[in-house]
Design a protein around this motif. Sequence first.
Motif, mmCIF file in Angstrom:
data_model
loop_
_atom_site.group_PDB
_atom_site.id
_atom_site.type_symbol
_atom_site.label_atom_id
_atom_site.label_comp_id
_atom_site.label_asym_id
_atom_site.label_seq_id
_atom_site.Cartn_x
_atom_site.Cartn_y
_atom_site.Cartn_z
ATOM 1 N N UNK A 110 47.230 48.016 29.882
ATOM 2 C CA UNK A 110 48.396 48.218 30.667
ATOM 3 C C UNK A 110 49.502 47.181 30.279
ATOM 4 N N UNK A 111 50.808 47.611 30.138
ATOM 5 C CA UNK A 111 51.641 46.289 29.854
ATOM 6 C C UNK A 111 51.801 45.210 31.000
ATOM 7 N N UNK A 112 51.708 45.614 32.080
ATOM 8 C CA UNK A 112 51.818 44.540 33.195
ATOM 9 C C UNK A 112 50.596 43.312 33.055
ATOM 10 N N UNK A 113 49.541 43.857 32.379
ATOM 11 C CA UNK A 113 48.373 42.911 32.513
ATOM 12 C C UNK A 113 48.617 41.771 31.420
ATOM 13 N N UNK A 114 49.648 42.041 30.435
ATOM 14 C CA UNK A 114 49.774 40.773 29.464
ATOM 15 C C UNK A 114 50.543 39.706 30.058
ATOM 16 N N UNK A 115 51.297 39.949 31.383
ATOM 17 C CA UNK A 115 51.907 38.527 31.693
ATOM 18 C C UNK A 115 51.513 38.088 32.944
ATOM 19 N N UNK A 116 50.208 38.679 33.543
ATOM 20 C CA UNK A 116 49.735 38.155 34.826
ATOM 21 C C UNK A 116 49.139 36.651 34.386
ATOM 22 N N UNK A 117 49.002 35.936 35.633
ATOM 23 C CA UNK A 117 48.465 34.538 35.321
ATOM 24 C C UNK A 117 46.963 34.683 35.162
ATOM 25 N N UNK A 118 46.368 33.653 34.334
ATOM 26 C CA UNK A 118 45.109 33.783 34.070
ATOM 27 C C UNK A 118 44.225 32.699 35.209
ATOM 28 N N UNK A 119 42.979 33.171 35.454
ATOM 29 C CA UNK A 119 42.233 32.305 36.653
ATOM 30 C C UNK A 119 40.823 32.098 36.155
ATOM 31 N N UNK A 120 40.581 32.379 35.052
ATOM 32 C CA UNK A 120 39.257 31.925 34.901
ATOM 33 C C UNK A 120 38.078 32.818 35.161
ATOM 34 N N UNK A 121 36.906 32.488 35.078
ATOM 35 C CA UNK A 121 35.747 33.474 35.695
ATOM 36 C C UNK A 121 34.716 32.462 36.602
ATOM 37 N N UNK A 122 34.128 33.239 37.613
ATOM 38 C CA UNK A 122 33.239 32.388 38.132
ATOM 39 C C UNK A 122 31.842 32.022 37.415
ATOM 40 N N UNK A 123 31.456 33.013 36.560
ATOM 41 C CA UNK A 123 30.069 33.009 36.093
ATOM 42 C C UNK A 123 30.175 33.078 34.444
ATOM 43 N N UNK A 124 29.151 32.978 33.879
ATOM 44 C CA UNK A 124 29.145 32.813 32.447
ATOM 45 C C UNK A 124 29.124 31.503 31.664
ATOM 46 N N UNK A 125 29.114 31.473 30.343
ATOM 47 C CA UNK A 125 29.029 30.432 29.423
ATOM 48 C C UNK A 125 30.363 29.535 29.965
ATOM 49 N N UNK A 126 31.416 30.002 30.193
ATOM 50 C CA UNK A 126 32.697 29.795 30.451
ATOM 51 C C UNK A 126 32.979 29.791 32.022
ATOM 52 N N UNK A 127 32.124 29.258 32.651
ATOM 53 C CA UNK A 127 32.016 29.440 34.182
ATOM 54 C C UNK A 127 33.047 28.366 34.824
#
Length: 361
Positions: free
Chosen positions: A88-105
Amino acid sequence: MRIKKISLLVVCALMLSLVSCSTPVQYSSDIETVMFTDSADRTVEVPKDITRVAPSGAVATMILATLCPEYMVCVSSTPSSAQYKYLPERLLNLPTTGQLYGAKSTINLESLIEASPQIIIDLGDPKENIDADMDALQKTTGIATVFINADLYHIADAYRSMGELLGLEERAEEIASFLDETMAMAEENSAKIPEAERKSVMYTTGTTGLNVNAFGSVQTLVLDIVGVDNAIVLDAVSNQSGGNTIDMEQLYQYNPDVIVFTSGSVYSTVSDMAAWSDVKAIQNGTYYETPYLPYNWMSNPPSINMSIGVWWLGNLVYPEVYDYDMVEVAQRIYRLFWNYDLTIEEAQSMLANSTLKDADL
């Protein structure tokens, strides 16, 4: 004082200081609320009418993007240009907030709070101390936070729970019904494969082909469901997307019938590599590359993308049992998940190194 990017370790420290006491979110008197019981058996007060949702990470981002992209206020990471046309096009411009779990926690709490969600939703497999993690995130942000179990065995029910929570029952049921169909199809077909005729499959990650997802990893649920034997059995199993690392001696010991490579790996050159020349799957030509747009069909992350992996891997390894046209299946799924009309040519291109590897396109 501004809230900086914070790692899961910091969140866990906050969690420990809270013991197990959940702090309710404070709402103004003009906001109507309801109580929601999540998959961690936490009863959370949430707004009755929710239209602003934040995902906790990559799995939640993908699932919410199929259900309610119009409600999302952030994503875990910025999509790549190769993904643009499917999402969906609107997802391309949303802010990024990272993730709680995983290798990039890591999770950027400043960006998360500034996005002003009414609720944070964590989706995926249940982690140890998931209830305390959700309490800590809710306490730190002041935003209602819930966990919904959405591994491949529970993902249909996860959609139904989200449909109820977000007032999107009809859309949620459309996807959930397809997921029920997927699991029923795989259960019926896998039961037809005699134990002695099951093929061993090695599912690789990374560029070298020696990073593998071993038996028991959440990344390998597709293998379990379609009725193949995971060729890689290890004592210490990693659930991270990079999996475990093996050496060439171990590879020859496992000697799988089928190897599934990820994109960007040695797939295109492995047949010319002397070290791999006596591996059964290489000798027989039964090695393939997983389609990966807009997300890897096998996992990474282990989310809604794994459902198309069930159809794909079953048809690839046991075409006489999983008997259908994978091009048509892919077109159906892309329309359902992404509202994208995948052309025959696009589907064939995605399948050129796997299902249609020997086809004269």
